[in-house]
Design an enzyme around this catalytic site. Structure first.
Site, PDB file in Angstrom:
ATOM      1  N   LYS A 146     -15.154 -14.522 -10.972  1.00 54.00           N
ATOM      2  CA  LYS A 146     -14.735 -15.335 -12.019  1.00 54.00           C
ATOM      3  C   LYS A 146     -16.384 -15.392 -13.173  1.00 54.00           C
ATOM      4  O   LYS A 146     -16.498 -15.324 -13.901  1.00 54.00           O
ATOM      5  CB  LYS A 146     -14.165 -16.593 -12.283  1.00 54.00           C
ATOM      6  CG  LYS A 146     -13.983 -16.663 -12.934  1.00 54.00           C
ATOM      7  CD  LYS A 146     -13.287 -18.198 -13.615  1.00 54.00           C
ATOM      8  CE  LYS A 146     -11.706 -17.764 -12.893  1.00 54.00           C
ATOM      9  NZ  LYS A 146     -10.660 -18.941 -11.468  1.00 54.00           N
TER      10      LYS A 146
ATOM     11  N   ARG B 230     -13.281 -24.620 -11.258  1.00 51.35           N
ATOM     12  CA  ARG B 230     -12.969 -23.846 -10.777  1.00 51.35           C
ATOM     13  C   ARG B 230     -13.306 -22.948  -9.352  1.00 51.35           C
ATOM     14  O   ARG B 230     -14.644 -22.390  -9.421  1.00 51.35           O
ATOM     15  CB  ARG B 230     -12.548 -22.348 -11.693  1.00 51.35           C
ATOM     16  CG  ARG B 230     -11.933 -23.217 -12.860  1.00 51.35           C
ATOM     17  CD  ARG B 230     -12.147 -22.261 -14.280  1.00 51.35           C
ATOM     18  NE  ARG B 230     -11.805 -22.980 -15.231  1.00 51.35           N
ATOM     19  CZ  ARG B 230     -10.237 -22.663 -16.096  1.00 51.35           C
ATOM     20  NH1 ARG B 230      -9.346 -21.824 -15.254  1.00 51.35           N
ATOM     21  NH2 ARG B 230      -9.664 -23.085 -16.627  1.00 51.35           N
TER      22      ARG B 230
ATOM     23  N   GLY C 251      -4.517 -17.785  -7.071  1.00 55.10           N
ATOM     24  CA  GLY C 251      -3.650 -18.911  -6.425  1.00 55.10           C
ATOM     25  C   GLY C 251      -3.852 -19.330  -5.372  1.00 55.10           C
ATOM     26  O   GLY C 251      -3.144 -20.313  -4.795  1.00 55.10           O
TER      27      GLY C 251
ATOM     28  N   MET D 268      -7.136 -20.767  -4.101  1.00 57.10           N
ATOM     29  CA  MET D 268      -8.002 -21.816  -3.964  1.00 57.10           C
ATOM     30  C   MET D 268      -7.179 -23.090  -5.277  1.00 57.10           C
ATOM     31  O   MET D 268      -6.633 -22.355  -6.392  1.00 57.10           O
ATOM     32  CB  MET D 268      -9.417 -21.133  -3.614  1.00 57.10           C
ATOM     33  CG  MET D 268      -9.388 -20.744  -2.792  1.00 57.10           C
ATOM     34  SD  MET D 268     -11.184 -20.100  -2.260  1.00 57.10           S
ATOM     35  CE  MET D 268     -10.956 -19.020  -4.001  1.00 57.10           C
TER      36      MET D 268
ATOM     37  N   ARG E 184     -11.483  -9.492 -16.256  1.00 59.00           N
ATOM     38  CA  ARG E 184     -11.812  -9.186 -15.174  1.00 59.00           C
ATOM     39  C   ARG E 184     -11.323  -7.915 -15.743  1.00 59.00           C
ATOM     40  O   ARG E 184     -10.060  -6.891 -16.499  1.00 59.00           O
ATOM     41  CB  ARG E 184     -11.522  -9.632 -13.763  1.00 59.00           C
ATOM     42  CG  ARG E 184      -9.771  -9.973 -13.568  1.00 59.00           C
ATOM     43  CD  ARG E 184      -9.480 -10.297 -13.017  1.00 59.00           C
ATOM     44  NE  ARG E 184      -7.754 -10.833 -13.155  1.00 59.00           N
ATOM     45  CZ  ARG E 184      -7.849 -11.083 -12.567  1.00 59.00           C
ATOM     46  NH1 ARG E 184      -7.720 -12.471 -11.462  1.00 59.00           N
ATOM     47  NH2 ARG E 184      -6.271 -11.539 -12.815  1.00 59.00           N
TER      48      ARG E 184
ATOM     49  N   HIS F  90       5.080  -8.506  12.954  1.00 58.39           N
ATOM     50  CA  HIS F  90       6.055  -6.997  13.922  1.00 58.39           C
ATOM     51  C   HIS F  90       6.120  -6.065  12.968  1.00 58.39           C
ATOM     52  O   HIS F  90       6.459  -5.347  13.236  1.00 58.39           O
ATOM     53  CB  HIS F  90       6.470  -8.087  14.336  1.00 58.39           C
ATOM     54  CG  HIS F  90       7.067  -6.731  16.037  1.00 58.39           C
ATOM     55  ND1 HIS F  90       9.075  -6.226  15.422  1.00 58.39           N
ATOM     56  CD2 HIS F  90       6.950  -6.406  16.529  1.00 58.39           C
ATOM     57  CE1 HIS F  90       8.229  -5.258  16.978  1.00 58.39           C
ATOM     58  NE2 HIS F  90       7.854  -5.649  17.280  1.00 58.39           N
TER      59      HIS F  90
ATOM     60  N   SER G 151     -12.057  20.180  17.499  1.00 55.21           N
ATOM     61  CA  SER G 151     -11.313  20.153  16.533  1.00 55.21           C
ATOM     62  C   SER G 151     -10.884  18.100  17.248  1.00 55.21           C
ATOM     63  O   SER G 151     -10.148  18.708  18.719  1.00 55.21           O
ATOM     64  CB  SER G 151      -9.727  20.280  16.231  1.00 55.21           C
ATOM     65  OG  SER G 151      -8.813  19.320  15.620  1.00 55.21           O
TER      66      SER G 151
ATOM     67  N   CYS H  23      -7.477  16.820  14.120  1.00 60.83           N
ATOM     68  CA  CYS H  23      -5.974  16.506  13.818  1.00 60.83           C
ATOM     69  C   CYS H  23      -5.157  15.468  13.911  1.00 60.83           C
ATOM     70  O   CYS H  23      -3.961  15.626  13.881  1.00 60.83           O
ATOM     71  CB  CYS H  23      -5.760  18.340  14.018  1.00 60.83           C
ATOM     72  SG  CYS H  23      -5.614  18.506  16.132  1.00 60.83           S
TER      73      CYS H  23
ATOM     74  N   TYR I  23     -13.389  20.218   7.763  1.00 62.85           N
ATOM     75  CA  TYR I  23     -11.685  19.743   8.017  1.00 62.85           C
ATOM     76  C   TYR I  23     -11.073  18.567   8.113  1.00 62.85           C
ATOM     77  O   TYR I  23     -12.017  18.259   9.411  1.00 62.85           O
ATOM     78  CB  TYR I  23     -11.056  21.172   7.446  1.00 62.85           C
ATOM     79  CG  TYR I  23     -10.919  22.104   9.103  1.00 62.85           C
ATOM     80  CD1 TYR I  23      -9.527  21.348  10.033  1.00 62.85           C
ATOM     81  CD2 TYR I  23     -11.682  22.335  10.033  1.00 62.85           C
ATOM     82  CE1 TYR I  23      -9.499  21.109  10.883  1.00 62.85           C
ATOM     83  CE2 TYR I  23     -11.544  22.637  11.484  1.00 62.85           C
ATOM     84  CZ  TYR I  23     -10.413  22.416  11.899  1.00 62.85           C
ATOM     85  OH  TYR I  23      -9.508  22.454  13.198  1.00 62.85           O
TER      86      TYR I  23
HETATM   87  C1  PEP Z   1      -4.709  13.729  19.306  1.00 67.86           C
HETATM   88  O1  PEP Z   1      -4.729  13.272  20.150  1.00 67.86           O
HETATM   89  O2  PEP Z   1      -5.428  13.326  18.155  1.00 67.86           O
HETATM   90  C2  PEP Z   1      -3.124  14.904  19.251  1.00 67.86           C
HETATM   91  C3  PEP Z   1      -3.496  15.086  17.589  1.00 67.86           C
HETATM   92  O3  PEP Z   1      -2.763  15.743  19.737  1.00 67.86           O
HETATM   93  P1  PEP Z   1      -1.191  14.548  20.173  1.00 67.86           P
HETATM   94  O4  PEP Z   1      -1.058  13.737  18.798  1.00 67.86           O
HETATM   95  O5  PEP Z   1       0.194  16.265  20.180  1.00 67.86           O
HETATM   96  O6  PEP Z   1      -1.515  14.552  21.113  1.00 67.86           O
END
Ligand code: PEP
Ligand code: MG
Length: 902
Positions: free
Chosen positions: A29, A98, A107, A109, A343, A459, A786, A854, A874
Site C-alpha cells: 500500500k 493503516r 482484512g 490486519m 495495486r 488434514h 532420471s 520422472c 527434461y
Molecule cells: C520415483 O520414485 O520418483 C518414481 C518415479 O518411481 P515410483 O514413483 O514408481 O517409485
C-alpha cells in the site's frame, strides 16, 4: 557506505520519497501510494513507517531508537502541508493509521480512522464541516469504536450492541437516522464501554492516540488470524508490516461525497471497461460492512460528472503506468476526488490469460512479460471441469477451495458408508466436521470432500490435494451432525443421500446436482477447438501464451504413461516423449497368474515357461506405446515394486488354507503360495526387494523385459516406424548393480540387433540417496539419469510415502515445519541438494549426460523452475500436467534470461 548506514536507520518515508518498487520496505500500500503521489495523482498527503521499524519493534517489544523523532518530523511536515495541527481543538488535522504488508493480506490486519479526535477537537471538526455536528460526533464514535477494538482489544460486539440499542431507541434500523444528539450520547456510552474494559479513560492526547495506533498495527502482524493466513498463503513470517499515516479525507460529508472501488478491467473475464461500485455519503468501512447497497460505478457519471471524468483519466494513467489491470479505492470529499489506494488487481485464472494477451495486442507488454504474468497453477485450474452456473444453482455455503475440481454426489457422513455406497456405484461426497486418518477409505471412495472446519492446511485439504480429489474445507456455516447423518445451513437440512455439488476452486457448495461443463482449455489441448474455430477469447489467449512458452523453454517435457491411450493423449497435450513407462501394471489383471507361476517356480524350466508366456504380452504392450510415440524417446523402466504386491494378501491366503484343510479339501496350491508369501513377507517392503534388487534375484525377469523392448522396437522399425527406446533400471544404489544388469541387457540387445538395427540407450533412475552421492561412478555405466524424486524424497527424509500424508503431514504444515508437502513440491535444500550433486558429478564423469526427472515433482510448477535452474534436459509428468509443465518451463526460461541480463 555512509549513505547505506543512514538509509538503514530511516524508518519513515514521506509519500513523495517512495516508489512502487519499494514494497519490501514500504509494504504494497505504501509503495503504491508513493508511486501515485509521484505521478501527480490526488493522494492525501502522508507518510509510511517501514517494515524494518515493525521488525525491530516485534523483535524487542520497543520502538526502535529514532523512530519517535522521525514520526515527529514527518508529522510536522504533514501538518504544515495541510495547514492544521493533529487534534487542534479549533481546526484539527485527523489521520488514518493503516497497515500494509508487502503481500496483500485482506482484512487480516488493522486500520484506525479519525485519529486526532477528542472531546474538544470534535467541535473543531464540526466547524470544518460547516457546522455539521452530526458528522463530527459520528466520526468521534467511529474512532472510539475502532480504537477500542483494535488498539485496546475491547470486544467489538459491545460497541455494535450499543449502536443497535441507540437505533432501537430511535425506532430505526438505519445509522443515518441517528442525529447529532443521539451520536453524542452514543459517544458517552462508548467511552464507558472503553473504560470498563481497559480501566482507563479514552485517551484525549492525539499524539498518544497516534502512537498507540501505530503500535497496534505492528502487533496485528502477529494476530492469530494473520499468522494463520500467512501460513496458508506461504507468506514468510518475518516480513512485518508497514504503517501508513494518511491525512483523513471524508466521503461521509453529504451527498456530494462518497467512496468507491474500481477495476480498470473486469477481473473475472478480463473484458475492458469500467467495473466498480460507488456508495454516496459513506466511508470505506461502510462499503465493506455492506450496511447500504452500492451503485454501479457508471452511476457516478450522473451524480458527479467532473469526478467521474477525472477518475477515468486516472484509471487510464494507472493502467498505462503499471501496464496491468489495477484496482483502486477512492473517496470523493465534497466534489474533490482522492485516491486512497491502488495495486495490480487480483483476477481469475481465465482473466489472467486474457488480460495478458490483450496487453500484448495493445502493445503494452511483450510476450515474455505475458508469460511471466500467468502461472501453471492458473492453467491447471482452467483444465478442471467446471460447474455450469447458467441455471443459477442455489449456493448452500461457501468454504475454502482447498483442492480444485467440480464434484457431485450424495452427501454421506461417515467413511464406511461412503465406501459402501461407492461400491454400489453411487457417487458420494464425504461430509465431516473435519477429517482424520480414519476417514481415509471414505475419502478415497468419495468424489469430493466437504468439511465445516479447517483451512488449506487441514488434514482433509492436504490429503485431498495429495489424491487430486476435490475438497472444500472450513464451510463454517454448516452445522454438521455426523450421528444424525445430516447437516443444516441457513434453515436447510441436507440428509444422507441428498445430492450436493462442491466446487473445490471457488469453495462454493450447491444444493442438488449441478451440471458439469468440460474445460474449454482441455478441449483446445485435445484439438477439439482451435482459436480459429471458437470465439472464446480464453482459447486464443492460452494458444498464444503456450506457443510462446514452447518457443522459449529449454526444458523438454515428457510424460509418465504406460498405456497406448495415455501416451496418445499426452502427445496431444504436447508431450515430447515418455520419461517413465512403468511396467508393473503390465503384470496385473489376467497376467497375475503368470507372475505367481514365475515367483513360485521351483525349477529353471518352470521359470522359463512362465517368462516365455509373459514375453509376447510385454512385447505387444511396447509395440503399442512405441507406435503412439513414434519418433520420440520412450523410457521404459524395468519392473519396480515389491513382489508381494503381485501375490494375494497373507491373511486371506492363511484363512483359505485353514478352511480348506478343515474341510479336508486339497489345498496344495494355496499352501505353496502361502509358504512363498510368508517367505517373501517384508516388514518394510518399500525398502525391500524392489527394483534392480528384484532383477538381480529373479533370474530371467529383466532379461525377458529387455528382450520384449528390443523385439518390439525391431518390429516397429521393420514396419517403417521410428522407435526410440531407452531402458531404465530402477532403485540403483551402487554402480555394480547397474553394470550387472547392463551387461546382460547389452547381450540381449545385440542378439536382437543382428536381425534389425535399433539404437537402445541404457540408463538408471537416481532415486536412492546413495546413487545421488555416487553419481560420478554411476554415470560411467549409465547413458542417462532420471531422478525418481518420489523415492528420493521418501528416502531422503525417511518418510514412508504411502503413510505420512494421511498420518501427520497436516500437523507438520500447521506447525510450519514445511509450507508444502515435500512430495508435492521439491525440497530444494535437502532433496534438491542431492539432485544438484548428482547432476554435477554425473556430468563431470560423462559430459553431456542426458538428465531428466520422472517423480511427481516433474509436473509441479515450483519444482519445474528448480529443474530448469539445475540444468536438467527434461521433466516428465502425468499427461494432464504436461501443459502446466510446458508453461512453467517457458516461464523459468524467460525469468532466468531476465535475471541474467539484469
Ligand atoms: C520415483 O520414485 O520418483 C518414481 C518415479 O518411481 P515410483 O514413483 O514408481 O517409485
Ligand atoms: Mg521410485
Amino acid at each position: 557506505m555512509a549513505a547505506a548506514e543512514t538509509a538503514k536507520h530511516t524508518y519513515v518515508y514521506d509519500f513523495a520519497e517512495g516508489n512502487k518498487d519499494l514494497k519490501d520496505l514500504l509494504g504494497g500500500k505504501g509503495a503504491n501510494l508513493a508511486e501515485m503521489t509521484n505521478l501527480g495523482l490526488p493522494v492525501p498527503p502522508g507518510f509510511t513507517i517501514t517494515t524494518e521499524a515493525c521488525q525491530a519493534y516485534l523483535a524487542t517489544g520497543e520502538q526502535p531508537a529514532g523512530l519517535a523523532e522521525q514520526i515527529d518530523t514527518h508529522l510536522a511536515a504533514l501538518e504544515a502541508t495541510r495547514g492544521k495541527r493533529l487534534g487542534d481543538p479549533a481546526d484539527p488535522l485527523l489521520v488514518s493509521v493503516r497497515s500494509g504488508a508487502k503481500f496483500s493480506m485482506p482484512g487480516m490486519m488493522e486500520t484506525v480512522l479519525n485519529v486526532g479526535l477528542n472531546d474538544e477537537s470534535v467541535a473543531g471538526l464540526s466547524a470544518q464541516a460547516g457546522g455539521n455536528d452530526r458528522f463530527a460526533w459520528d466520526s468521534y464514535r467511529r474512532l472510539i469504536q475502532m480504537f477500542g477494538k483494535t488498539v485496546c482489544e475491547v470486544p467489538g460486539e459491545e460497541f455494535e450492541h450499543a449502536l443497535d440499542e441507540a437505533k432501537r431507541a430511535k425506532g430505526t434500523g438505519n445509522d443515518l437516522d441517528l442525529d447529532a444528539d443521539d451520536l453524542r450520547a452514543l459517544v458517552g456510552t462508548y467511552k464507558k464501554i472503553f473504560s470498563k474494559h481497559t480501566g482507563r479513560e479514552f485517551p484525549q492526547d492525539p499524539r498518544e492516540q497516534l502512537d498507540l495506533a501505530i503500535r497496534a498495527v505492528f502487533d496485528s502482524w502477529n494476530a492469530d488470524r494473520a499468522v494463520l493466513y500467512r501460513r496458508q498463503e506461504r507468506i514468510p513470517a518475518d516480513l512485518g508490516t508497514a504503517v501508513n499515516v494518511v491525512a483523513m479525507v471524508f466521503g461521509n460529508l453529504g451527498s456530494d461525497s462518497g467512496t468507491g472501488v474500481a477495476f480498470t478491467r473486469d477481473p473475472a473475464t478480463g473484458a475492458q471497461g469500467i467495473y466498480g461500485d460507488y456508495l454516496a455519503n459513506a466511508q470505506g468501512e461502510d462499503v465493506v460492512a455492506g450496511i447500504r447497497n452500492t451503485v454501479p460505478l457508471q452511476e457516478l457519471e450522473r451524480i458527479d460528472k467532473r469526478s467521474y471524468d477525472e477518475l477515468l483519466r486516472i484509471m487510464a494513467t494507472l493502467e498505462g503506468h503499471y501496464r496491468d489491470l489495477c484496482d483502486i479505492e477512492f473517496t470523493i470529499e465534497r466534489g474533490k476526488l482522492w485516491m486512497l489506494q491502488t495495486r495490480v488487481g487480483k483476477r481469475t485464472a481465465a482473466a489472467a490469460f486474457i488480460i495478458a494477451a490483450q496487453l500484448v495486442d495493445e502493445g503494452i507488454i511483450d510476450l515474455d512479460e505475458a508469460l511471466h504474468r500467468v502461472t501453471g497453477a492458473q492453467l491447471a485450474q482452467l483444465m478442471f471441469p467446471r460447474f455450469d452456473l447458467g441455471g443459477a444453482p442455489e449456493v448452500l455455503a461457501k468454504g475454502v477451495g482447498a483442492s480444485p475440481g467440480a464434484a457431485v454426489g450424495k452427501a454421506v457422513f461417515d467413511s464406511q458408508r461412503a465406501v459402501e455406497l461407492a461400491k454400489q456405484g453411487e457417487p458420494v461426497i464425504l461430509v465431516r466436521r473435519e477429517t482424520n486418518p480414519d476417514d481415509l477409505p471414505g475419502m478415497i471412495a468419495a468424489q469430493g470432500i466437504l468439511t465445516s472446519r479447517g483451512g488449506k492446511t487441514s488434514h482433509a485439504a492436504v490429503v485431498a490435494r495429495g489424491m487430486g480429489k476435490t475438497c472444500v474445507c472450513g464451510a463454517d456455516s454448516l452445522e454438521v451432525d455426523v450421528r444424525g447423518g445430516q447437516f443444516t445451513v441457513g434453515g436447510h437440512t441436507v440428509r444422507e443421500g441428498d445430492m450436493i455439488s462442491v466446487d473445490g476452486t471457488t469453495g462454493c457448495v450447491y444444493r442438488d446436482k449441478v451440471q458439469v461443463q468440460p474445460s474449454a482449455v482441455v478441449r483446445y489441448f485435445e484439438g477439439d477447438v482451435t482459436p480459429e474455430t471458437t470465439e472464446d477469447p480464453l482459447v486464443a489467449a492460452v494458444h498464444r501464451i503456450m506457443s510462446h512458452a514452447d518457443a522459449a523453454r529449454r526444458l523438454r517435457v515428457r510424460t509418465n504413461a504406460d498405456t497406448g491411450p495415455d501416451a496418445a493423449r499426452a502427445r496431444r497435450f504436447g508431450a515430447e516423449g515418455i520419461g517413465l513407462c512403468r511396467t508393473e501394471h503390465m503384470f496385473l489383471g489376467d497376467r497375475r497368474e503368470l507372475v505367481e507361476r514365475l515367483i513360485l517356480a521351483r525349477t529353471d524350466e518352470e521359470r522359463q515357461a512362465a517368462l516365455a508366456a509373459l514375453l509376447p504380452l510385454q512385447r505387444a504392450d511396447f509395440v503399442e506405446i512405441f507406435r503412439e510415440m513414434d519418433g520420440l524417446p520412450v523410457t521404459v523402466r524395468l519392473i519396480d515394486p515389491p513382489l508381494h504386491e503381485f501375490l494375494p494378501p497373507l491373511e486371506e491366503l492363511a484363512v483359505n488354507v485353514a478352511v480348506a484343510q478343515a474341510r479336508g479339501e486339497d489345498a496344495a496350491k494355496d499352501e505353496a503360495l502361502l509358504a512363498a508369501v510368508r517367505r517373501m513377507h517384508e516388514q518394510n517392503p518399500m525398502l525391500g526387494l524392489r527394483g534392480v534388487r528384484l532383477g538381480l534375484v529373479i533370474p530371467g525377469l529383466f532379461a525377458m523385459q529387455v528382450r520384449a523392448i528390443a523385439e518390439a522396437a525391431a518390429e516397429r522399425a521393420r514396419d517403417g516406424g521410428d522407435p526410440r527406446p531407452e531402458i531404465m533400471v530402477p532403485l540403483v544404489g551402487a554402480v555394480q548393480e547397474l553394470e550387472t544388469v547392463r551387461a546382460e541387457a547389452e547381450k540381449i540387445i545385440a542378439e536382437v540387433r543382428r536381425e534389425q538395427s535399433v539404437e537402445i540407450l541404457i540408463g538408471t533412475m537416481i532415486e536412492v540417496p546413495r546413487a545421488a552421492l555416487t553419481a560420478g561412478q554411476i554415470a560411467e555405466a549409465a547413458q542417462f539419469f532420471s531422478f525418481g524424486t518420489n523415492d528420493l524424497t521418501q528416502m531422503g527424509w525417511g518418510f514412508s510415502r504411502d503413510d505420512v500424508e494421511g498420518a501427520f503431514f497436516w500437523r507438520y504444515l500447521e506447525l510450519g515445519i514445511f509450507g508444502i508437502s515435500p512430495f508435492e513440491s521439491i525440497d530444494r535444500e535437502g532433496v534438491g541438494r542431492l539432485v544438484r550433486i548428482a547432476v554435477d558429478e554425473g556430468r563431470a564423469a560423462r559430459p553431456g549426460l542426458k538428465v531428466g526427472v520422472c517423480g511427481e515433482h516433474g509436473g509441479d510448477p515450483e519444482s519445474v523452475h528448480f529443474f530448469h535452474e539445475v540444468g536438467l534436459d527434461y521433466v516428465s509428468c502425468s499427461p494432464f500436467r504436461v501443459p502446466v509443465a510446458r508453461l512453467e518451463a517457458g516461464r523459468a526460461a524467460v525469468e532466468s534470461a531476465g535475471s541474467d541480463s539484469r
